[in-house]
Design a protein around this motif. Structure first.
Motif, mmCIF file in Angstrom:
data_model
loop_
_atom_site.group_PDB
_atom_site.id
_atom_site.type_symbol
_atom_site.label_atom_id
_atom_site.label_comp_id
_atom_site.label_asym_id
_atom_site.label_seq_id
_atom_site.Cartn_x
_atom_site.Cartn_y
_atom_site.Cartn_z
ATOM 1 N N GLU A 323 33.585 51.500 46.191
ATOM 2 C CA GLU A 323 35.034 50.973 48.152
ATOM 3 C C GLU A 323 34.613 49.698 48.180
ATOM 4 O OE1 GLU A 323 36.803 50.471 50.546
ATOM 5 O OE2 GLU A 323 36.679 52.323 49.679
ATOM 6 N N SER A 324 32.706 49.464 47.516
ATOM 7 C CA SER A 324 33.018 46.953 47.361
ATOM 8 C C SER A 324 33.756 47.210 45.973
ATOM 9 C CB SER A 324 31.554 47.192 47.731
ATOM 10 O OG SER A 324 30.929 47.560 48.730
ATOM 11 N N GLN A 325 33.668 47.543 44.803
ATOM 12 C CA GLN A 325 34.570 47.236 43.735
ATOM 13 C C GLN A 325 35.760 46.923 44.238
ATOM 14 O OE1 GLN A 325 32.795 50.201 41.114
ATOM 15 N NE2 GLN A 325 32.327 49.093 39.574
ATOM 16 N N ARG A 326 36.432 48.626 44.834
ATOM 17 C CA ARG A 326 38.166 48.599 45.127
ATOM 18 C C ARG A 326 38.299 46.666 46.231
ATOM 19 N NH1 ARG A 326 41.666 49.566 49.395
ATOM 20 N NH2 ARG A 326 39.619 49.684 50.551
ATOM 21 N N GLU A 327 37.600 47.276 46.751
ATOM 22 C CA GLU A 327 37.818 45.946 47.883
ATOM 23 C C GLU A 327 37.271 44.397 47.060
ATOM 24 O OE1 GLU A 327 34.978 45.852 51.418
ATOM 25 O OE2 GLU A 327 35.989 47.890 52.667
ATOM 26 N N LEU A 328 36.685 44.505 46.225
ATOM 27 C CA LEU A 328 37.230 43.326 45.651
ATOM 28 C C LEU A 328 37.779 43.056 44.824
ATOM 29 C CD1 LEU A 328 34.759 40.599 45.022
ATOM 30 C CD2 LEU A 328 34.070 42.011 42.672
ATOM 31 N N ALA A 329 38.167 44.005 43.870
ATOM 32 C CA ALA A 329 39.644 43.889 43.555
ATOM 33 C C ALA A 329 41.076 43.232 44.315
ATOM 34 C CB ALA A 329 40.307 45.286 42.674
ATOM 35 N N GLU A 330 40.927 44.204 45.219
ATOM 36 C CA GLU A 330 41.988 43.694 46.544
ATOM 37 C C GLU A 330 42.228 42.327 46.622
ATOM 38 O OE1 GLU A 330 41.888 46.621 49.530
ATOM 39 O OE2 GLU A 330 42.928 48.687 48.553
ATOM 40 N N THR A 331 41.184 42.213 47.338
ATOM 41 C CA THR A 331 40.301 40.148 47.514
ATOM 42 C C THR A 331 41.190 39.370 45.553
ATOM 43 O OG1 THR A 331 39.004 40.947 48.974
ATOM 44 C CG2 THR A 331 38.753 38.964 48.282
ATOM 45 N N GLU A 332 40.909 39.825 44.779
ATOM 46 C CA GLU A 332 41.188 38.893 44.415
ATOM 47 C C GLU A 332 42.648 39.161 43.608
ATOM 48 O OE1 GLU A 332 40.199 38.888 39.031
ATOM 49 O OE2 GLU A 332 40.008 40.845 40.284
ATOM 50 N N VAL A 333 43.317 39.866 43.942
ATOM 51 C CA VAL A 333 44.475 40.100 44.005
ATOM 52 C C VAL A 333 45.353 39.460 45.498
ATOM 53 C CG1 VAL A 333 46.893 42.007 44.192
ATOM 54 C CG2 VAL A 333 44.838 42.399 42.554
ATOM 55 N N ARG A 334 44.698 39.219 46.467
ATOM 56 C CA ARG A 334 45.251 38.963 47.209
ATOM 57 C C ARG A 334 44.875 37.259 47.631
ATOM 58 N NH1 ARG A 334 42.661 42.886 50.625
ATOM 59 N NH2 ARG A 334 41.510 40.666 50.874
ATOM 60 N N THR A 335 44.120 36.896 46.151
ATOM 61 C CA THR A 335 43.661 35.156 46.673
ATOM 62 C C THR A 335 43.918 34.255 45.409
ATOM 63 O OG1 THR A 335 41.578 36.692 47.458
ATOM 64 C CG2 THR A 335 42.231 34.283 46.844
ATOM 65 N N LEU A 336 44.941 34.544 44.307
ATOM 66 C CA LEU A 336 44.907 34.057 43.109
ATOM 67 C C LEU A 336 46.094 33.901 43.935
ATOM 68 C CD1 LEU A 336 43.370 36.462 40.157
ATOM 69 C CD2 LEU A 336 42.583 33.569 41.426
ATOM 70 N N PRO A 337 47.011 34.465 43.889
ATOM 71 C CA PRO A 337 48.430 33.815 44.426
ATOM 72 C C PRO A 337 48.710 33.187 45.208
ATOM 73 C CG PRO A 337 48.955 36.646 44.396
ATOM 74 C CD PRO A 337 47.096 36.114 44.668
ATOM 75 N N GLU A 338 47.955 33.120 46.602
ATOM 76 C CA GLU A 338 47.906 31.593 47.855
ATOM 77 C C GLU A 338 46.815 30.988 46.850
ATOM 78 O OE1 GLU A 338 49.321 32.631 50.029
ATOM 79 O OE2 GLU A 338 48.999 35.007 49.947
ATOM 80 N N LEU A 339 46.515 30.772 46.163
ATOM 81 C CA LEU A 339 45.575 29.086 45.668
ATOM 82 C C LEU A 339 46.566 29.260 44.808
ATOM 83 C CD1 LEU A 339 42.074 30.728 44.629
ATOM 84 C CD2 LEU A 339 42.874 28.781 46.091
ATOM 85 N N ALA A 340 47.551 30.267 43.901
ATOM 86 C CA ALA A 340 48.199 29.246 43.286
ATOM 87 C C ALA A 340 49.582 28.494 43.714
ATOM 88 C CB ALA A 340 48.858 31.179 41.652
ATOM 89 N N TYR A 341 50.168 29.328 44.749
ATOM 90 C CA TYR A 341 51.425 28.981 45.557
ATOM 91 C C TYR A 341 51.188 29.355 46.314
ATOM 92 C CZ TYR A 341 52.426 32.923 42.727
ATOM 93 O OH TYR A 341 52.356 34.218 42.240
ATOM 94 N N GLY A 342 50.935 29.638 46.981
ATOM 95 C CA GLY A 342 50.191 30.293 48.563
ATOM 96 C C GLY A 342 50.255 28.764 50.054
ATOM 97 N N HIS A 343 49.938 30.451 50.735
ATOM 98 C CA HIS A 343 48.989 28.934 52.068
ATOM 99 C C HIS A 343 47.550 28.451 51.691
ATOM 100 C CE1 HIS A 343 46.723 32.424 52.512
ATOM 101 N NE2 HIS A 343 45.420 31.651 53.065
#
Length: 464
Positions: A323-343
């Motif tokens: 479950e921690s692996q899954r949450e980590l992958a989801e965090t990566e998916v959410r964070t990279l776009p926000e870092l690249a061109y999001g809030h």
């Protein structure tokens, strides 16, 4: 920047930054090269493209053929690209690098922890079952502490060790089928009931000798030697030829026998007797000779209780790690776009005093919401009405002779996707390409090879 042009839809556009690791390096035609303008920091371009891949921008614009998605050079060129000031790019790249290092570290720890925790369960199981010593043939034959039997002597007299159905036939999904277990259905010492296939009642009756009952112990005998106990819900089912059934006699607990078969010593004993290279397997003769310690029932139950306490805790911990692996992958998916061109990118930009530097992000927002279609620089033309045999080289070299030359140059066997790329065809030539394939197949100039349900190859000459 190098990006995968052809890949499965969720992975299309995977990218990497070439940092000069190899002095002279080339790339094949299934890769897109992006060389950033001097105003674009390469590390920032890497962040943007990784964000596009994680967020699904690439997968949404990709076109699929048979079993692969293509990004398409022209579709890739038409994508918007945010261009904040260089100082903002550098800050975003630094933050992204630090974030990714932490993600990679956490992922490594989680990945390494799972086999470690599983190894702990195996060590405890072996310690409880056989103590500090290793069973030797001479000790077994002499009989120490408690009697040892062979696996053949440990099963019910009226239910010898057998393997299951040779050819289960097509899956029966009308409610009249009989569930049967395959090796892939045994995972983590459990049977994944929701994925079971069903054979016909006629086939089941023909192989009634391998019917299973609650409490039977199943052992994989082809490629792997996984173990599971049949639950009450599968009473009356069956198994396929990759599984051996052991129905314990009355003085042998099912869970005890399953733990013994799962022990390191037994797994090594079975592995040493595997035969074959492509599909290594066990003979039932060897399985029947497997030594089994048989203490009295009370002692068996005590050992099972001790082992189960640890195994249950390991399963619980393993589930938490997954479950921690899954949450980590989801965090990566959410964070990279926000870092690249999001809030998060806007916050970094504002912190550097360049509040309006991320206005170009609106282009990417439209991609997310699918409100505005991508502009394409390629003019679309009407589908060709010509006979595929008459197509000339001017339509991107889409003609029978050129296609056959590419197939032969590949060694006489090539996937449709690779053939399409090798012919350097435009994106809008897909329909004509497959029309030509069908025509040439009817004429016998090419063949279609389907080695399994997933892969397809074009071959020179007739059908394979």
């Amino acid at each position: 920047m190098l990006l995968c042009e052809g890949q499965s839809r969720e992975l299309v556009g995977r990218c990497a930054l070439y940092r000069g690791e190899v002095e002279e390096l080339y790339f094949q035609n299934s890769i897109i090269r992006f060389r950033p303008h001097k105003e674009i920091l390469p590390e920032y371009a890497l962040l943007v493209f990784r964000a596009y891949q994680k967020e699904g921008v690439f997968s949404r614009i990709a076109k699929s053929t048979t079993n692969i998605a293509h990004l398409g050079l022209n579709r890739f060129k038409a994508l918007p690209f945010p261009v904040p000031p260089r100082t903002v790019q550098e800050s975003l790249a630094d933050v992204a690098r630090a974030f990714q290092e932490r993600v990679d570290t956490a992922r490594h720890v989680l990945t390494e922890s799972i086999p470690e925790i599983e190894s702990l369960a195996r060590k405890v199981r072996d310690q409880v079952l056989i103590g500090d010593g290793v069973p030797e043939e001479r000790a077994i034959s002499a009989g120490v502490a408690f009697p040892w039997k062979t696996a053949a002597e440990s099963v019910a007299v009226d239910a010898p060790i057998v393997y299951g159905i040779l050819q289960p036939g097509p899956d029966i999904d009308d409610g009249t089928g009989i569930p049967y277990i395959q090796q892939q259905d045994i995972q983590n010492e459990q049977i994944t009931e929701e994925k079971l296939r069903n054979t016909s009642l006629e086939v089941h009756d023909k192989f009634s000798r391998s019917a299973i009952a609650s409490g039977d112990v199943l052992l994989g005998i082809i490629r792997n030697t996984r173990v599971a106990v049949v639950p009450p819900e599968l009473d009356g089912g069956n198994i396929n030829r990759g599984i051996a059934r052991l129905r314990p006699r009355e003085d042998l607990e099912s869970e005890y026998l399953a733990h013994w078969l799962s022990s390191e010593w037994v797994q090594r004993w079975l592995s040493e007797r595997m035969r074959g290279i492509d599909m290594p397997g066990l003979n039932l003769r060897d399985v029947r000779l497997l030594p089994v310690p048989v203490p009295e029932l009370g002692e068996q139950r005590r050992k099972v209780h001790l082992i189960n306490q640890v195994v249950d805790k390991v399963h619980e911990t393993r589930a938490t790690l997954l479950e921690s692996q899954r949450e980590l992958a989801e965090t990566e998916v959410r964070t990279l776009p926000e870092l690249a061109y999001g809030h998060l990118a806007r916050e970094v930009s504002q912190g550097l005093g360049t509040e309006n530097s991320m206005e170009g992000v609106g282009l990417v927002t439209r991609l997310r919401e699918r409100q505005v279609p991508l502009k394409r620089n390629v003019k679309r033309r009407a589908p060709s009405k010509r006979n595929p045999k008459e197509m000339s080289p001017q339509s991107g070299e889409l003609n029978a002779d050129h296609l056959l030359q590419v197939v032969q140059a590949s060694g006489g066997r090539i996937s449709p996707e690779e053939l399409y790329r090798s012919m350097s065809l435009e994106d809008n030539a897909v329909d004509d390409f497959y029309a030509l394939l069908r025509e040439m197949r009817r004429e016998g100039r090419i063949g279609i090879d389907r080695p399994d349900e997933e892969f397809v190859f074009v071959t020179a000459g007739g059908e394979v």
